[in-house]
Design a protein around this motif. Structure first.
Motif, short mmCIF file in Angstrom:
data_model
loop_
_atom_site.label_atom_id
_atom_site.label_comp_id
_atom_site.label_asym_id
_atom_site.label_seq_id
_atom_site.Cartn_x
_atom_site.Cartn_y
_atom_site.Cartn_z
N LEU A 1 46.42 44.49 38.69
CA LEU A 1 46.59 43.55 37.59
C LEU A 1 46.41 42.13 38.09
CD1 LEU A 1 49.79 45.08 35.94
CD2 LEU A 1 47.41 45.48 35.32
N ALA A 2 45.88 41.27 37.22
CA ALA A 2 45.75 39.84 37.52
C ALA A 2 46.01 39.06 36.25
CB ALA A 2 44.36 39.53 38.05
N GLU A 3 46.50 37.85 36.40
CA GLU A 3 46.72 36.95 35.28
C GLU A 3 45.78 35.78 35.41
OE1 GLU A 3 50.78 35.77 35.39
OE2 GLU A 3 51.53 37.75 34.89
N ALA A 4 45.38 35.22 34.26
CA ALA A 4 44.57 34.00 34.27
C ALA A 4 45.46 32.88 34.76
CB ALA A 4 44.04 33.70 32.87
N GLY A 5 44.90 31.95 35.52
CA GLY A 5 45.66 30.83 36.06
C GLY A 5 46.05 29.83 34.99
N ASP A 6 46.97 28.95 35.31
CA ASP A 6 47.44 27.93 34.37
C ASP A 6 46.34 26.92 34.01
OD1 ASP A 6 50.03 28.94 34.32
OD2 ASP A 6 50.65 27.73 36.05
N GLU B 1 47.00 35.50 29.98
CA GLU B 1 46.15 36.66 29.79
C GLU B 1 46.24 37.57 31.01
OE1 GLU B 1 42.37 34.80 29.11
OE2 GLU B 1 42.67 34.83 26.94
N VAL B 2 46.29 38.86 30.77
CA VAL B 2 46.38 39.84 31.85
C VAL B 2 45.10 40.66 31.87
CG1 VAL B 2 47.66 41.81 32.78
CG2 VAL B 2 48.89 39.96 31.61
N TYR B 3 44.57 40.84 33.08
CA TYR B 3 43.35 41.62 33.28
C TYR B 3 43.66 42.74 34.27
CZ TYR B 3 41.00 37.88 30.85
OH TYR B 3 40.62 36.98 29.90
#
Length: 167
Positions: free
Chosen positions: A142-147, A69-71
């Motif tokens: 931008l940030a991505e949710a971690g694994d 997911e990208v935020y």
């Protein structure tokens, strides 16, 4: 705030790539013996907001093929660039170079707005000419949710590689 440091560092890198010596404002001491113009950069007056619904922008696939997911979030702020030089002509030339970089050569995550410059002045404290500029801008992160679940990786300025970030 890490985001402000990322903006500042990206502007410094862009100015240096444009041929102008640049460093963070308030470096501790000012090098009056410098023979060319020097730009000092700071970022202030930042105001942020999330992009999309709750900052959610969608999904992307990593190198491993996993969906993430990208935020996103947006900061509006003011980049301050102060040019100092021993000679007025050097200061003016530095301001011209800085203006070209600020309006057309910043990373894609920084969207320039209004650029304004104060008149050239003599700075008694440093014994140098100074020209102060301010750029209103918008920065996109931008940030991505971690694994491992809902925790986020750091927000990174759009268009700037993680390896270019300084601590």
């Amino acid at each position: 705030m890490k985001e402000l440091r990322q903006i500042r560092d990206a502007v410094i890198s862009a100015l240096e790539a444009g041929g102008l010596a640049a460093e963070a404002a308030h470096p501790g001491k000012w090098a009056a013996e410098r023979k060319t113009a020097l730009a000092t950069v700071s970022v202030g007056a930042a105001e942020g907001r999330a992009l999309g619904l709750g900052g959610y922008l969608g999904e992307t696939r990593g190198e491993d093929g996993q969906a993430r997911e990208v935020y996103g979030k947006r900061l509006e702020g003011v980049i301050s660039v102060d040019l100092r030089a021993q000679r007025a002509a050097e200061c003016e030339a530095g301001a011209e170079t800085a203006a070209a970089v600020l309006l057309g050569k910043l990373p894609e995550g920084i969207r320039p707005g209004e650029l304004s410059w104060e008149a050239l002045a003599w700075e008694k404290q440093t014994g140098l000419f100074v020209r102060r500029g301010r750029l209103k801008c918008e920065a996109l992160f931008l940030a991505e949710a971690g694994d491992e679940g809902p925790e986020f990786l750091d927000f990174i300025l759009k268009g700037v590689l993680q390896g270019e970030q300084s601590a």
